[in-house]
Design a protein around this motif. Structure first.
Motif, PDB file in Angstrom:
ATOM      1  N   ARG A   1       0.824  -1.220   0.000  1.00 57.05           N
ATOM      2  CA  ARG A   1       0.000   0.000   0.000  1.00 57.05           C
ATOM      3  C   ARG A   1       0.855   1.266   0.000  1.00 57.05           C
ATOM      4  NH1 ARG A   1      -5.282  -0.155   1.570  1.00 57.05           N
ATOM      5  NH2 ARG A   1      -6.159  -2.235   1.851  1.00 57.05           N
ATOM      6  N   GLN A   2       1.967   1.229   0.742  1.00 58.82           N
ATOM      7  CA  GLN A   2       2.813   2.429   0.848  1.00 58.82           C
ATOM      8  C   GLN A   2       3.550   2.722  -0.468  1.00 58.82           C
ATOM      9  OE1 GLN A   2       6.352   1.719   3.493  1.00 58.82           O
ATOM     10  NE2 GLN A   2       5.549  -0.377   3.517  1.00 58.82           N
ATOM     11  N   CYS A   3       3.546   1.773  -1.400  1.00 58.89           N
ATOM     12  CA  CYS A   3       4.276   1.937  -2.661  1.00 58.89           C
ATOM     13  C   CYS A   3       3.376   2.478  -3.778  1.00 58.89           C
ATOM     14  CB  CYS A   3       4.872   0.607  -3.121  1.00 58.89           C
ATOM     15  SG  CYS A   3       5.732  -0.304  -1.824  1.00 58.89           S
ATOM     16  N   ARG A   4       2.053   2.374  -3.544  1.00 60.97           N
ATOM     17  CA  ARG A   4       1.117   2.562  -4.653  1.00 60.97           C
ATOM     18  C   ARG A   4       1.063   3.980  -5.199  1.00 60.97           C
ATOM     19  NH1 ARG A   4      -4.223  -0.696  -2.945  1.00 60.97           N
ATOM     20  NH2 ARG A   4      -4.367   1.156  -1.645  1.00 60.97           N
ATOM     21  N   ALA A   5       1.545   4.948  -4.417  1.00 65.67           N
ATOM     22  CA  ALA A   5       1.553   6.316  -4.940  1.00 65.67           C
ATOM     23  C   ALA A   5       2.454   6.408  -6.169  1.00 65.67           C
ATOM     24  CB  ALA A   5       2.025   7.285  -3.855  1.00 65.67           C
ATOM     25  N   CYS A   6       3.467   5.582  -6.217  1.00 62.81           N
ATOM     26  CA  CYS A   6       4.440   5.666  -7.322  1.00 62.81           C
ATOM     27  C   CYS A   6       4.429   4.441  -8.246  1.00 62.81           C
ATOM     28  CB  CYS A   6       5.850   5.826  -6.765  1.00 62.81           C
ATOM     29  SG  CYS A   6       6.076   7.317  -5.788  1.00 62.81           S
ATOM     30  N   HIS A   7       4.110   3.253  -7.691  1.00 65.20           N
ATOM     31  CA  HIS A   7       4.216   2.004  -8.474  1.00 65.20           C
ATOM     32  C   HIS A   7       2.858   1.337  -8.599  1.00 65.20           C
ATOM     33  CE1 HIS A   7       8.621   1.716  -8.679  1.00 65.20           C
ATOM     34  NE2 HIS A   7       8.671   2.071  -7.411  1.00 65.20           N
ATOM     35  N   HIS A   8       2.535   0.905  -9.788  1.00 65.35           N
ATOM     36  CA  HIS A   8       1.342   0.086  -9.981  1.00 65.35           C
ATOM     37  C   HIS A   8       1.744  -1.336 -10.360  1.00 65.35           C
ATOM     38  CE1 HIS A   8      -1.898   3.414 -10.567  1.00 65.35           C
ATOM     39  NE2 HIS A   8      -1.183   3.573  -9.478  1.00 65.35           N
ATOM     40  N   VAL A   9       0.870  -2.267  -9.990  1.00 68.05           N
ATOM     41  CA  VAL A   9       1.093  -3.652 -10.349  1.00 68.05           C
ATOM     42  C   VAL A   9      -0.263  -4.319 -10.551  1.00 68.05           C
ATOM     43  CG1 VAL A   9       1.094  -4.640  -8.000  1.00 68.05           C
ATOM     44  CG2 VAL A   9       2.515  -5.701  -9.770  1.00 68.05           C
ATOM     45  N   GLY A  10      -0.315  -5.352 -11.379  1.00 67.46           N
ATOM     46  CA  GLY A  10      -1.583  -6.048 -11.642  1.00 67.46           C
ATOM     47  C   GLY A  10      -2.073  -5.748 -13.049  1.00 67.46           C
ATOM     48  N   GLU A  11      -3.247  -6.291 -13.373  1.00 64.69           N
ATOM     49  CA  GLU A  11      -3.757  -6.162 -14.729  1.00 64.69           C
ATOM     50  C   GLU A  11      -3.878  -4.698 -15.142  1.00 64.69           C
ATOM     51  OE1 GLU A  11      -6.861  -8.784 -15.621  1.00 64.69           O
ATOM     52  OE2 GLU A  11      -7.028  -8.059 -17.687  1.00 64.69           O
ATOM     53  N   GLY A  12      -3.329  -4.377 -16.284  1.00 66.70           N
ATOM     54  CA  GLY A  12      -3.433  -3.028 -16.833  1.00 66.70           C
ATOM     55  C   GLY A  12      -2.517  -2.019 -16.167  1.00 66.70           C
ATOM     56  N   ALA A  13      -1.613  -2.450 -15.296  1.00 68.05           N
ATOM     57  CA  ALA A  13      -0.733  -1.506 -14.597  1.00 68.05           C
ATOM     58  C   ALA A  13       0.121  -0.729 -15.601  1.00 68.05           C
ATOM     59  CB  ALA A  13       0.163  -2.261 -13.616  1.00 68.05           C
ATOM     60  N   GLN A  14       0.253   0.572 -15.356  1.00 66.03           N
ATOM     61  CA  GLN A  14       1.050   1.453 -16.221  1.00 66.03           C
ATOM     62  C   GLN A  14       2.182   2.062 -15.401  1.00 66.03           C
ATOM     63  OE1 GLN A  14       0.375   2.008 -19.529  1.00 66.03           O
ATOM     64  NE2 GLN A  14      -1.348   0.575 -19.422  1.00 66.03           N
ATOM     65  N   ASN A  15       3.180   2.595 -16.106  1.00 68.59           N
ATOM     66  CA  ASN A  15       4.216   3.356 -15.414  1.00 68.59           C
ATOM     67  C   ASN A  15       3.608   4.613 -14.804  1.00 68.59           C
ATOM     68  OD1 ASN A  15       6.175   1.535 -16.230  1.00 68.59           O
ATOM     69  ND2 ASN A  15       6.626   2.672 -18.117  1.00 68.59           N
ATOM     70  N   ARG A  16       4.038   4.950 -13.579  1.00 67.43           N
ATOM     71  CA  ARG A  16       3.605   6.190 -12.927  1.00 67.43           C
ATOM     72  C   ARG A  16       4.870   6.993 -12.660  1.00 67.43           C
ATOM     73  NH1 ARG A  16      -1.738   6.669 -13.380  1.00 67.43           N
ATOM     74  NH2 ARG A  16      -1.859   7.843 -11.444  1.00 67.43           N
ATOM     75  N   ILE A  17       5.018   7.462 -11.430  1.00 65.96           N
ATOM     76  CA  ILE A  17       6.286   8.104 -11.067  1.00 65.96           C
ATOM     77  C   ILE A  17       7.398   7.058 -11.126  1.00 65.96           C
ATOM     78  CG2 ILE A  17       7.512   9.248  -9.175  1.00 65.96           C
ATOM     79  CD1 ILE A  17       4.716  10.352  -8.331  1.00 65.96           C
ATOM     80  N   GLY A  18       7.062   5.868 -10.719  1.00 66.15           N
ATOM     81  CA  GLY A  18       7.981   4.732 -10.836  1.00 66.15           C
ATOM     82  C   GLY A  18       7.472   3.770 -11.897  1.00 66.15           C
ATOM     83  N   PRO A  19       8.335   2.852 -12.355  1.00 64.51           N
ATOM     84  CA  PRO A  19       7.900   1.877 -13.373  1.00 64.51           C
ATOM     85  C   PRO A  19       6.862   0.901 -12.805  1.00 64.51           C
ATOM     86  CG  PRO A  19      10.091   1.321 -12.543  1.00 64.51           C
ATOM     87  CD  PRO A  19       9.732   2.652 -11.946  1.00 64.51           C
ATOM     88  N   HIS A  20       6.008   0.361 -13.690  1.00 66.96           N
ATOM     89  CA  HIS A  20       5.081  -0.677 -13.234  1.00 66.96           C
ATOM     90  C   HIS A  20       5.873  -1.928 -12.863  1.00 66.96           C
ATOM     91  CE1 HIS A  20       5.129  -3.596 -16.531  1.00 66.96           C
ATOM     92  NE2 HIS A  20       5.194  -2.589 -17.387  1.00 66.96           N
ATOM     93  N   LEU A  21       5.299  -2.759 -12.024  1.00 66.34           N
ATOM     94  CA  LEU A  21       6.043  -3.880 -11.457  1.00 66.34           C
ATOM     95  C   LEU A  21       5.556  -5.235 -11.967  1.00 66.34           C
ATOM     96  CD1 LEU A  21       6.431  -2.481  -7.824  1.00 66.34           C
ATOM     97  CD2 LEU A  21       8.031  -2.323  -9.743  1.00 66.34           C
ATOM     98  N   ASN A  22       4.755  -5.246 -13.023  1.00 60.31           N
ATOM     99  CA  ASN A  22       4.400  -6.528 -13.645  1.00 60.31           C
ATOM    100  C   ASN A  22       5.640  -7.127 -14.316  1.00 60.31           C
ATOM    101  OD1 ASN A  22       1.759  -6.156 -12.915  1.00 60.31           O
ATOM    102  ND2 ASN A  22       1.081  -5.462 -14.942  1.00 60.31           N
ATOM    103  N   GLY A  23       5.828  -8.415 -14.155  1.00 61.00           N
ATOM    104  CA  GLY A  23       6.966  -9.065 -14.806  1.00 61.00           C
ATOM    105  C   GLY A  23       8.307  -8.622 -14.256  1.00 61.00           C
ATOM    106  N   LEU A  24       8.313  -8.165 -12.987  1.00 62.13           N
ATOM    107  CA  LEU A  24       9.555  -7.629 -12.406  1.00 62.13           C
ATOM    108  C   LEU A  24      10.636  -8.710 -12.250  1.00 62.13           C
ATOM    109  CD1 LEU A  24      11.121  -5.328 -11.046  1.00 62.13           C
ATOM    110  CD2 LEU A  24       9.988  -5.949  -8.899  1.00 62.13           C
ATOM    111  N   PHE A  25      10.227  -9.910 -11.778  1.00 65.10           N
ATOM    112  CA  PHE A  25      11.214 -10.975 -11.567  1.00 65.10           C
ATOM    113  C   PHE A  25      11.766 -11.431 -12.919  1.00 65.10           C
ATOM    114  CE2 PHE A  25      11.017 -12.285  -7.060  1.00 65.10           C
ATOM    115  CZ  PHE A  25      10.008 -11.445  -6.626  1.00 65.10           C
ATOM    116  N   GLY A  26      13.074 -11.316 -13.079  1.00 68.67           N
ATOM    117  CA  GLY A  26      13.705 -11.681 -14.344  1.00 68.67           C
ATOM    118  C   GLY A  26      13.914 -10.502 -15.279  1.00 68.67           C
ATOM    119  N   ARG A  27      13.393  -9.330 -14.898  1.00 69.05           N
ATOM    120  CA  ARG A  27      13.557  -8.147 -15.750  1.00 69.05           C
ATOM    121  C   ARG A  27      14.938  -7.537 -15.474  1.00 69.05           C
ATOM    122  NH1 ARG A  27      10.006  -2.999 -14.203  1.00 69.05           N
ATOM    123  NH2 ARG A  27       8.202  -4.274 -14.754  1.00 69.05           N
TER     124      ARG A  27
END
Lengths: 235, 419
Positions: free
Chosen positions: A38-64
């Motif tokens: 929850r404390q990350c959500r101001a900058c990072h989105h994750v899940g279906e349809g997540a887009q880059n915000r202030i920080g990059p989206h975190l879908n597919g983070l492992f292995g990136r």
């Protein structure tokens, strides 16, 4: 800590006979991790349809690779880490979340880090849900931690337990042939015990280069290697 | 952690209670295996071999000749002949004493613990193993059903379907078009469709170099993608086009009558079409009431059905967690199930479950790649704990050695299955 987690898991098996053999534990408590996120959500989105915000989206983070999203404007420091070969796996994510600047000196991520290792594990277990599923992409990042099993003597029997060796060997026999045939994959039957043991230890220490054998040897204990040597030596 | 003896031998403790009525009847415990592929044949052989007559093993498999799905792409590419991927059950029957019954299992009476066969017989069991592989989800590719499989083969169960697809590729006119409709996740053999494209390209490059290959793919990514794409660029430059979901690849329909494929509204006339539909557990799993959705959930440490502790389910049909649906996975799961069943029925020792998988793929002559992992049981699922994958840019010698290794694996696993 892992022992406690595992003990808890073993306590509520749904079927009789189903609980004895669990030798891995989840990365963490993903539900607890969702709360931490929850404390990350101001900058990072994750899940279906997540887009880059202030920080990059975190879908597919492992292995990136670090700085791996082509459409995000990373700090020079993060770009450099990516160019140096940093790839986000569990170990590096732990280090980065613990103290971002320890890994990427001038990261733009303004975050003091999570000091508590359990909280980091829970958080990363949550994020792991949004990377590739190994059932579909076998090379995707692991989803659990292996727990080293120390078998008590009454179960393992003596060193070089042939019955245990026979069970362990079943895994080898998917590729190595019991009759000693060696087309494409070397024969491992009838070796002197010592040669077998030395070779397996060399794979376990990654001195021998073959990645498949390194992986197979990595989860064999000294006793298990001895049991296998005894089994294949007599075959 | 240390497992104490009582906990460690929990499965054997179950055997005592389950075994009691059988002991009263003085009968040899009966294991019935449905499906003679990588899961079923392995399990039958392991149990028969290790129990040394203490368990009566029956294997029910409709085909007298079994063609392995693994390496069937190499047949399409001309690297293997059909004979070399054909196996029979003679050794399992003659040398292991397995009762091999060539019939269809049509249903399971779980209360009476009896399997019904299409031929009318019924087979009682103490423990049942179901390893039926996959069936197809009806309607998953609009315009395609099983009646279209001769014009547009799936070739995802090996044998006549594979031969048909190869013949259709070889009969394509110069400059013709091959279309693959790739399946959605999860499906049998994650790299399989892409190895197949490589093998089709290998054939066309030699005989029909101006031909085109189009993949309509509902998935954003796939296993070994960087390796395949590197190989396609290197060996088959300009021949292969993949249309992913960003460009409508998930919105695909076919018309077998005029051999056309619609991809996001655009109609392509094709000369050969390989439709690999969405998949589900082999039909007997649903017939026996063991599925949740399309797949059969299992207990990770024993491969027991979550719905019936007297039934173990193996391989592609299962919902188990992180293992890909592959012959290697089914073989690995069979060994765990065989150990658990022997423990339950005869009190033999039960060791911690360990699983592994490796998938080799051939991109072109002597250009082999692989991905592998080890897995262990958690309460929730079979979970991946470690793995590796071939690198892009590997030396040709290493790629050739990887291919050689896959040939050795084929010899190993088929000996492990069929004796």
């Amino acid at each position: 800590m892992r022992r406690l987690v595992l003990a808890a898991l073993l306590a509520w098996a749904p079927l009789p006979g189903a609980r004895a053999d669990q030798v891995a534990v989840p990365l963490g408590d993903a539900e607890a991790g969702a709360e931490i996120f929850r404390q990350c959500r101001a900058c990072h989105h994750v899940g279906e349809g997540a887009q880059n915000r202030i920080g990059p989206h975190l879908n597919g983070l492992f292995g990136r690779p670090a700085a791996g999203l082509p459409d995000f404007d990373y700090s020079d420091s993060m770009e450099r880490a990516g160019a140096d070969g940093l790839v986000w796996d569990l170990e590096h994510l732990h280090a980065y979340i613990e103290n971002p600047r320890s890994l990427v000196s001038q990261t733009r991520m303004v975050f003091p880090g999570i000091a508590d290792a359990t909280q980091r594990s829970d958080f990363l277990a949550f994020l792991r849900r949004y990377s590739d599923d190994p059932a579909n992409i076998p090379e995707a990042a692991p989803t659990a931690l292996a727990v080293e099993i120390v078998l008590p003597p009454e179960v393992l029997g003596l060193e070089g337990d042939a019955e245990y060796g026979a069970y362990l060997a079943a895994e080898c026999l998917t590729c190595h042939q019991a009759d000693g045939g060696n087309d494409g994959i070397p024969s491992i039957t009838g070796w002197p015990d010592e040669d077998f043991v030395v070779a397996m230890h060399a794979y376990r220490q990654k001195l021998r280069p073959h990645p498949l054998m390194q992986m197979m040897a990595a989860r064999l204990s000294d006793e298990e290697i001895a049991a296998l040597a005894a089994y294949f030596g007599d075959l | 952690m240390t497992l104490n003896r009582r906990r460690f031998l929990g499965t054997s403790a179950v055997a005592v209670t389950l075994g009691a009525p059988m002991l009263k009847a003085q009968a040899t415990p009966r294991v019935v295996v449905v499906g003679g592929g990588a899961g079923g044949a392995t399990a039958a052989r392991q149990i028969a071999q290790d129990s040394e007559g203490a368990i009566d093993v029956t294997l029910i498999e409709p085909s007298r000749t079994y063609y392995t799905c693994f390496f069937s792409n190499l047949y399409i590419g001309g690297f293997r002949d059909m004979n070399s991927i054909a196996h029979d059950y003679a050794t399992l029957a003659a040398e292991y004493g397995i009762n091999v019954v060539h019939d269809w299992a049509t249903g399971v009476d779980r209360d009476a613990k009896v399997v019904a066969l299409a031929g009318g017989a019924s087979v009682p069991y103490d423990r049942l193993i179901l390893s039926p592989g996959i069936d197809f989800v009806e309607g998953s590719v609009p315009g395609w059903d099983l009646s279209a499989q001769t014009r547009m083969p799936h070739a995802y169960k090996a044998g006549t379907q594979t031969a048909l697809l190869k013949a259709q590729v070889e009969a394509m006119p110069q400059g013709g078009t091959f279309v693959m409709v790739a399946p959605p996740n999860p499906y049998r053999c994650p790299p399989g469709p892409y190895e197949r494209v490589s093998m089709v390209a290998h054939v066309l490059k030699a005989t029909n170099p101006t031909a085109k290959i189009i993949i309509a793919d509902p998935k954003p990514g796939f296993s070994k993608q960087a390796l395949f794409e590197e190989g396609w660029q290197k060996h088959y430059s300009g021949m292969i086009e993949r249309i992913g979901p960003d460009f409508g690849g998930e919105n695909t329909s076919v018309n077998a009558a005029d051999m056309s494929v619609g991809i996001d509204g655009e109609v392509i006339r094709a000369d050969a079409v390989n439709v690999i539909p969405a998949q589900k557990a082999g039909l007997i799993c649903a017939a026996a009431g063991l599925t949740d959705g399309d797949w059969a959930p299992v207990v990770p440490a024993t491969m027991q059905s979550r719905m019936d502790e007297n039934i173990h389910i193996l391989g592609d049909a299962t919902q188990q967690g992180d293992m890909p649906k592959s012959g290697f996975s089914a073989n690995s799961q069979a060994k765990v199930a065989a150990m658990a069943i022997r423990g339950a029925l005869t009190g033999s020792r039960v060791f911690p479950a360990r699983f592994s998988n490796t998938c080799w793929s051939l991109i072109d002559t002597n250009d082999g790649v692989k991905v592998g992992a080890t897995y262990e049981a958690t309460e929730e699922k079979i979970a991946k704990v470690a793995g590796f994958v071939s690198d892009t840019g590997e030396a040709p010698e290493l790629r050739a050695a990887t291919y050689e290794e896959s040939i050795g694996w084929y010899a190993g696993i088929t000996a492990d299955m069929f004796g």
